[in-house]
Design a protein around this motif. Structure first.
Motif, PDB file in Angstrom:
ATOM      1  N   ILE A 197       0.743  -1.112  -0.193  1.00 15.01           N
ATOM      2  CA  ILE A 197      -0.074  -0.061  -0.099  1.00 15.01           C
ATOM      3  C   ILE A 197       0.947   1.266  -0.144  1.00 15.01           C
ATOM      4  N   TYR A 198       0.245   2.349  -0.367  1.00 19.25           N
ATOM      5  CA  TYR A 198       1.142   3.752  -0.338  1.00 19.25           C
ATOM      6  C   TYR A 198       0.191   4.800   0.034  1.00 19.25           C
ATOM      7  N   PRO A 199       0.573   5.844   0.442  1.00 22.75           N
ATOM      8  CA  PRO A 199      -0.308   6.791   1.041  1.00 22.75           C
ATOM      9  C   PRO A 199      -1.376   7.455   0.045  1.00 22.75           C
ATOM     10  N   PHE A 236      -3.780   9.865  -2.264  1.00 25.84           N
ATOM     11  CA  PHE A 236      -3.364  11.175  -2.869  1.00 25.84           C
ATOM     12  C   PHE A 236      -3.866  12.531  -2.071  1.00 25.84           C
ATOM     13  N   ASN A 288      -4.636  12.596   0.775  1.00 27.44           N
ATOM     14  CA  ASN A 288      -4.275  12.610   2.073  1.00 27.44           C
ATOM     15  C   ASN A 288      -2.982  13.461   2.154  1.00 27.44           C
ATOM     16  N   GLY A 289      -1.988  13.182   1.108  1.00 28.74           N
ATOM     17  CA  GLY A 289      -1.035  13.938   0.735  1.00 28.74           C
ATOM     18  C   GLY A 289      -0.984  15.446   0.446  1.00 28.74           C
ATOM     19  N   GLN A 290      -2.436  15.748   0.192  1.00 24.67           N
ATOM     20  CA  GLN A 290      -2.562  17.226  -0.172  1.00 24.67           C
ATOM     21  C   GLN A 290      -3.348  17.768   0.996  1.00 24.67           C
ATOM     22  N   HIS A 291      -3.459  17.105   2.101  1.00 24.20           N
ATOM     23  CA  HIS A 291      -3.925  17.402   3.394  1.00 24.20           C
ATOM     24  C   HIS A 291      -5.598  17.719   2.920  1.00 24.20           C
ATOM     25  N   VAL A 300       7.279   6.790  -2.762  1.00 23.85           N
ATOM     26  CA  VAL A 300       6.106   7.370  -3.089  1.00 23.85           C
ATOM     27  C   VAL A 300       6.102   8.935  -3.418  1.00 23.85           C
ATOM     28  N   LEU A 356       3.451  11.956  -4.454  1.00 18.69           N
ATOM     29  CA  LEU A 356       2.251  12.524  -4.692  1.00 18.69           C
ATOM     30  C   LEU A 356       1.985  13.947  -4.755  1.00 18.69           C
ATOM     31  N   THR A 357       2.301  14.298  -6.069  1.00 20.60           N
ATOM     32  CA  THR A 357       2.649  15.963  -6.030  1.00 20.60           C
ATOM     33  C   THR A 357       1.844  16.420  -7.372  1.00 20.60           C
ATOM     34  N   GLU A 358       1.069  17.460  -7.135  1.00 17.85           N
ATOM     35  CA  GLU A 358       0.343  18.239  -8.085  1.00 17.85           C
ATOM     36  C   GLU A 358       0.980  19.768  -8.082  1.00 17.85           C
ATOM     37  N   PRO A 378       4.819  16.369  -1.731  1.00 16.05           N
ATOM     38  CA  PRO A 378       4.579  15.257  -0.582  1.00 16.05           C
ATOM     39  C   PRO A 378       5.432  13.964  -0.828  1.00 16.05           C
ATOM     40  N   LYS A 385       6.834   6.603   1.528  1.00 13.66           N
ATOM     41  CA  LYS A 385       6.968   5.327   1.184  1.00 13.66           C
ATOM     42  C   LYS A 385       5.946   4.342   1.405  1.00 13.66           C
ATOM     43  N   GLU A 416       2.388  22.024  10.690  1.00 16.60           N
ATOM     44  CA  GLU A 416       1.383  21.745   9.747  1.00 16.60           C
ATOM     45  C   GLU A 416       1.548  20.775   8.738  1.00 16.60           C
ATOM     46  N   PHE A 417       2.786  20.323   8.432  1.00 16.18           N
ATOM     47  CA  PHE A 417       3.274  19.589   7.643  1.00 16.18           C
ATOM     48  C   PHE A 417       3.654  17.993   8.116  1.00 16.18           C
ATOM     49  N   ALA A 459       1.124  10.854   6.440  1.00 14.40           N
ATOM     50  CA  ALA A 459       1.760   9.884   5.834  1.00 14.40           C
ATOM     51  C   ALA A 459       2.572  10.278   4.866  1.00 14.40           C
ATOM     52  N   THR A 460       2.919  11.385   4.374  1.00 15.84           N
ATOM     53  CA  THR A 460       3.947  11.824   3.712  1.00 15.84           C
ATOM     54  C   THR A 460       4.543  12.882   4.449  1.00 15.84           C
ATOM     55  N   VAL A 500       6.613  16.638   3.541  1.00 19.00           N
ATOM     56  CA  VAL A 500       6.381  17.456   2.597  1.00 19.00           C
ATOM     57  C   VAL A 500       7.669  18.284   2.234  1.00 19.00           C
ATOM     58  N   ASN A 537      -3.015  24.860   5.507  1.00 17.43           N
ATOM     59  CA  ASN A 537      -2.704  23.973   4.400  1.00 17.43           C
ATOM     60  C   ASN A 537      -3.823  22.873   4.515  1.00 17.43           C
TER      61      ASN A 537
END
Lengths: 867, 354
Positions: free
Chosen positions: A761-763, A765, A767-770, B43, B45-47, B57, B60, B99-100, B104-105, B107, B229
């Motif tokens: 599994i991986y985190p 998306f 969640n990664g952007q909060h 991993v 996870l970026t926009e 972000p 792993k 805040e970061f 799970a990631t 930043v 954020n």
């Protein structure tokens, strides 16, 4: 006659078949010669002295001074004479209590060139009931000329004018010899009595050239290994196909059986020529064909005669009884699983007969004993009326209805499944002349399927179910066709088969409903759209005996398909050939192109056979296959038969078992939801059978590889088919100490199925952007699964052992009783393995293995009365 | 031609049994479950959003093994390089702001402003997990016009419907994602006393304010909002037949994102409408107060594809077995996740009272 002449000019003259003899009571007597070596004259004289049987022969036709050594294994008169006379060009006729050795005629072409030829034609039927017999053999022993009856019991055989002796045989029936004198085309219907067949005298049993590679199984053969047919006391003759190589019976929770790496929808099931879309009860465990009405079936998986189309992997051509034309008779059965009854008899003697069978499950109490989570009910009703308009015309009206309801309760989900078939057909058999036959049929087949899947969603913190959601889906399919087929046999060495079909199919997918509970009322579903399509079919094939060693059957199946503005033409060449290496061994080969317009897509996550049929469209192209096979068969006089076959099959535009697929047809985008890909399979199949004394053993083994490739799955790489079972082995043993008592056992072993499970599994998306979603009931499951390849894992192997015994007693001239007892799934093994992954954010991973089986160790007893 | 003639019938059976016996052990070699050697991966996870600063972000994966805890380790020692096509290169440091943290990631960020119509490449090196690479192109700028809003009720749900026209950039295939978020804002209360600003939300500040609040002239308590954020997802509804959402089979009809491809509507001015469920527009909870962002984004192809199947994954999750879920296709070499770019057009609304 003109046609015959042209045909003879166009195709090679039919040569005489090899020596065959005539069977009778004298030949079946036991006999052991005390003389182990001697001249033919000495051995025959010793035989006459010891057996008391008179043998007449003309010594000019025999090498009477030729020395012959016996093996000591000759136990019957027939085997003894076969060994003594195997080098001589004579055959044996039994007449007036004597055995007559007569010379074999020279090839027909030499002798009959100037003789008039006439046809003897008619039907071969069962004595008494007048039930037509499929694939019965009619043969003139002296010339070897012969033919088989077709699926309606019809035959035609051309012979020179004059007297002839004909030998008629059929598995499970006493062979009969008749004499005729042909001065014109002659209609002769012949009856055979059920009884113990006598072993053939000459090593000719395996010498008849194969006309097709299909396995023909009649009621007698289907019951050779009763344990293979019994499902908890319910005898299902169709289950005997599962013992054949190349066929696998998948787990009980799925749909039935698979052939040579094909998907379940690639098996076309024809009941008296009418297509059935789901021919099973109990999720594929039991066929819809009641034993009491079953007559015969042909399983085509290597070669596909041109008249067939629509099933890429196999055609199951099943026929039921017409009804007894002479007298009323019946049968009733009571078992753990179901109760059934059938009656048949003449409404007007030798003119009109009816057959009626009814079966209803008793599964509510019985199956619950076996698995309390499972609740299944089913019934079927079959009615058939056959009417002889005159000796050349026969009408058959066939009506069937059947229904299943199944509910499965599990810890995390519930399933509801309801499905049923309604069938109707009207068949008209017509003899056009001495050498031609026609059958025309109008068929209606309707299938509906309702599937519900109920599951709870749990609160993240308390693990208490907060929502119970139910997916309900319903669909139906209606099929109508008119078809006609002609068989013309201008000479014995050539047959023309041609015909056509017009079919109209209407698929109705209904809206998918999401509700708290199951929706069983079909009126609560809204019709989304209708998906009608038409098919126009023409076919043609020739069956040609090049000589007595080689038969070829080229043919073509042409089909035009129309769905809305999508039109598709399919030309499907077919070819079959058999070649006789010697009297015991044959090679055969087949090549087929097949096209299938119906796709079955499924929601595999629902865990039950949630079948939804969709037609071919511009986006979802017709499924097509190309297959080739090469086979070898051996059959000798000592009861040993062996066969081996290698096959290769390629399939395009497959849709079944799409991973992650979700075909809730609630909009007009269903085509885009379907992924199509290709598949291929190849393998080897072996079958060996041995009969000796009271024993019969059969071993079937399949080694196969089955692949799939979808551009949008698995990064376009190939992956194993879900049912890629590398090895499948069936060993079947039957012991019959007496005619009325048999004991049998079947052991099945196969490699496990391929399956997919995430590796990591991986985190998430978002969640990664909060980003959080307060309305998401699964907010805690904030991760993405990942797997690197589809179906890279395999379950553990499967096996199952079934054992049973049948005992029959007669309590009157017409009344007999049969008691069957045994144990289904003796070892209590699983019929499917499911690996599941469960996880929660605060918890841990748990890879669980569930062993599913519809029936655990299931002892059974059933009683049948035949009257 | 007569090979088997030379073999007696007993030998034939023995021969068959031998063949079978030779083949069976191969079946026994099958493992019920794979013994593939698996390892964790990086991993991303970026926009990357044009006009915004760099925030990447990085995390792993976690191997699925029985009794393995469902949690993610942090990646705090990675070396992250970002580069554009003009040759500019930045070393992106770990952002250790509270805040970061705790997610799970981790930043990685800097203040560099990202540019539209630009290709960026990332390289992430971790001593344990190796090096992962990816690149993406931030689409060119575009605008939406003719924006109109309407309050509606659908299926007993209040919605705010946005009608607007996308001014599509011609001659390229563009991929649009529409979404609505509520950006949580922190309420900052303060007062100014003798030209000094005091934070009311501290014990000392509150005590001081209580002492002086009755003085004349009165000292006003001021309230200000600071965007954080953290975001709250607002669900959407669309009836646009050109939206790819028709392929998602959402049984509720609601979506997190709306997906549109310019190749489908094929018009430089494309008008559509998207409704936002207003349920969380106003909140009493301080943790959910904020401003509503209605965003129309032009995104890179790989981000579009990833988020589309991510959306499908979210819809199917809990309904399908894990093995039947459609996996989002990433673009990270030697890693998992997505490295995508977007240009966004944002409409901002305030509904909460502070």
């Amino acid at each position: 006659m003109k046609n015959i002449g042209i045909t003879v000019l166009l195709f090679l003259t039919l040569l005489a078949m090899p020596v065959k003899g005539q069977q009778g009571p004298l030949l079946s007597r036991s006999y052991h010669s005390k003389l182990k070596k001697g001249t033919i004259r000495e051995l025959l004289q010793t035989f006459i002295d010891e057996s008391g049987i008179v043998v007449e022969y003309i010594s000019n036709f025999l090498e009477t001074d030729r020395v012959v050594s016996l093996t000591g294994n000759e136990t019957t008169v027939s085997v003894f004479l076969q060994h003594v006379l195997q080098t001589q060009r004579v055959t044996v006729l039994e007449k007036n209590g004597k055995l007559i050795l007569v010379p074999i005629k020279p090839p027909a072409g030499d002798q009959d060139a100037f003789a008039s030829t006439y046809a003897i034609f008619g039907f071969i039927k069962e004595e008494g009931s007048k039930e037509p017999l499929i694939n019965a053999t009619i043969q003139e022993p002296l010339t070897g000329k012969g033919t088989l009856t077709n699926t309606f019991g019809y035959f035609t055989l051309s012979l020179p004018a004059g007297p002839h002796t004909l030998r008629i045989s059929y598995v499970g029936y006493a062979t009969r010899t008749i004499g005729i004198t042909l001065n014109e085309n002659s209609r002769t219907d012949i009856s055979l009595s059920p009884g113990t067949p006598v072993p053939e005298i000459v090593v000719a049993s395996g010498s008849r050239l194969k006309k097709y590679a299909a396995k023909n199984i009649n009621a007698e053969q289907a019951n050779q290994y009763p344990a293979g047919n019994e499902l908890v006391g319910e005898n299902d003759p169709i289950r005997s196909r599962n013992l054949l190589p190349g066929v696998i019976s998948v787990q009980d929770y799925a749909d039935g059986f698979l052939v040579r790496g094909g998907s379940p929808d690639q098996n076309q099931f024809l009941l008296d020529g009418n297509e059935v879309f789901n021919p099973t009860h109990l999720l594929g465990s039991l066929s819809i064909v009641n034993k009491t009405s079953f007559k015969s079936m042909l399983l085509h998986k290597s070669d596909f005669p041109s008249r067939f189309g629509g099933g890429l992997s196999s055609i199951m051509d099943v026929y039921t009884k017409d009804g007894n034309m002479e007298q009323w008779q019946g049968e009733a059965n009571l078992g753990f699983l179901a109760a059934s009854a059938a009656v048949e008899g003449p409404v007007r003697k030798n003119k009109t007969a009816v057959m009626f069978s009814f079966r209803r499950s008793l599964t509510t109490p019985a199956v619950r004993l076996l698995d309390e989570k499972f609740n299944a009910r089913f019934y079927d009703v079959h009615f058939k009326i056959t009417h002889l308009l005159n000796e050349n015309n026969k009408l058959m009206l066939n009506v069937y209805t059947g229904h299943d309801r199944m509910k499965l309760q599990q810890s995390n989900s519930n399933n509801l499944q309801k499905w049923g078939n309604k069938l109707g057909s009207l068949n008209w058999n017509h003899l056009l002349g001495a050498r031609s036959f026609m059958n025309t049929a109008f068929n209606v087949s309707h299938y509906n399927n309702l599937a519900g899947y109920q599951y709870p969603l749990y609160d993240d913190s308390s693990d208490v179910p907060v929502i119970i959601s139910t997916f309900n889906t319903y669909s139906s399919i209606s099929h109508y066709d008119v078809k006609t087929q002609f068989e013309v046999q201008p000479a014995n060495n050539i047959r023309f088969n041609f015909g056509g079909k017009i079919a109209y199919t209407m698929i109705k997918p209904f809206s998918t409903n999401l509700s708290d509970g199951f929706i069983e009322n079909v009126d609560d579903y809204n019709l989304v759209m209708t998906l009608p399509f038409k098919e126009y079919t023409l076919y043609y094939e020739n069956e040609i005996n090049i000589d007595n060693r080689l038969l070829i059957r080229p043919g073509v199946h042409f089909n035009h398909y129309r769905f809305r503005n999508f039109h598709f033409n399919s030309i499907q060449p077919r070819f079959f050939a058999s070649y006789k290496l010697d009297d015991r061994q044959q090679l055969y080969a087949a090549y087929n192109k097949m096209t299938q317009y119906l796709h079955m897509v499924s929601n595999p996550f629902m865990g039950v056979n949630n079948m939804i049929w969709v037609p071919s469209t511009r986006l979802v192209k017709p499924e097509e296959s190309t297959s080739m096979s090469l086979g070898y068969s051996l059959r000798n006089t000592t009861g040993v038969s062996l066969s081996a076959e290698a096959y290769w099959k390629k399939m395009n535009n497959l849709t079944s078992y799409i991973e992650g697929g979700n075909i809730f047809s609630n909009d007009n985008t269903w085509e885009q939801s379907i992924l199509t890909g290709k598949g291929w399979s190849y393998g080897l199949e072996f079958q060996a059978e041995k009969k000796f004394l009271h024993w019969q053993i059969m071993c079937a083994y399949t080694l196969s590889w089955n692949w799939r490739q979808f551009n949008n799955l698995n990064n376009g790489r190939r992956f194993p088919f879900k049912y890629d079972r590398r090895h499948v082995l069936n060993i079947t043993v039957a012991y019959k100490p007496r005619n009325n008592w048999s004991v049998s056992a079947v052991w099945n072993f196969s490699s496990g199925d391929a399956f997919t499970l995430p590796e990591k599994i991986y985190p998430d998306f978002d969640n990664g952007q909060h980003i959080v979603d307060p309305g998401d009931p699964l907010a805690a499951y904030r991760f993405i699964y990942h797997y690197s390849a589809l179906n890279q894992f395999h379950t553990r192997p499967y096996q199952r052992l079934d054992a049973g015994t049948d005992y029959a007693v007669h309590t009157g001239k017409k009344v007999s009783h049969k008691l069957s007892a045994g144990v289904y799934n003796v070892l209590g093994t699983a019929s499917s393995y499911n690996y599941d992954l469960q996880a929660s954010l605060d918890g841990k991973f748990n890879i669980s293995l569930s062993r599913n089986r519809l029936f655990n160790i299931s002892p059974y007893i059933s009683y049948t009365i035949i009257f | 031609m007569h090979i088997l003639h030379t073999i007696s019938r007993n030998k034939q059976i023995i021969f068959l049994l031998i063949v079978t016996g030779l083949l069976l052990p191969a079946a026994c070699k099958k493992n019920p479950y794979s013994t593939h050697k698996l390892s964790n991966t990086l991993v991303v996870l970026t926009e990357l959003t044009a006009g915004d600063s760099v925030k990447i972000p990085i995390g792993k994966s976690t191997l699925i093994e029985n009794n393995n805890t469902v949690s993610f380790g942090t990646v705090n020692n990675a070396i992250v390089h970002l580069q554009d096509t003009l040759g500019h290169s930045w070393l992106i440091p770990l952002n250790t702001a509270p805040e970061f943290s705790g997610g799970a990631t981790s930043v990685y960020s800097n203040s560099q402003i990202l540019q539209p119509n630009t290709t960026y490449t990332i390289e992430v090196s971790d001593p344990e997990l190796g090096t992962a690479k990816a690149s993406t192109h931030i689409p060119p700028a575009f605008v939406i016009t003719e924006v109109d809003t309407l309050r509606e009720i659908y299926n007993d749900q209040e919605m705010l419907t946005f009608h607007f026209t996308i001014n599509d950039v011609p001659d390229t295939d563009n991929y649009y994602i529409i979404e609505a978020l509520k950006q949580v804002t922190k309420i900052y209360r303060h007062f100014i006393y003798r030209n000094v600003t005091y934070n009311y939300d501290t014990p000392d500040g509150q005590a001081l304010y209580n002492r002086i609040k009755n003085e004349q002239p009165p000292v006003p308590l001021l309230t200000d909002t600071i965007p954080t954020n953290n975001f709250i997802r607002l669900n959407l509804l669309t009836f646009d037949p050109n939206a790819d959402n028709t392929l998602l089979n959402s049984t509720t009809g609601l979506f997190r994102r709306v997906f549109l491809q310019s190749s489908v509507f094929n018009n430089p001015l494309y008008s559509t409408s998207v409704s936002v469920i207003t349920k969380n527009f106003i909140s009493d909870s301080p943790q959910m107060k904020g401003k509503v962002l209605f965003m129309v984004k032009s995104v890179s192809r790989e981000l579009y594809d990833y988020l589309f199947l991510y959306e499908k994954y979210k819809i199917d999750f809990g309904t399908f077995p894990s093995s039947q879920l459609s996996l989002p296709p990433g673009n990270i070499t030697n890693g998992l996740g997505i490295f995508g770019g977007s240009f966004r057009y944002v409409l901002t609304y305030y509904f909460d009272t502070f």
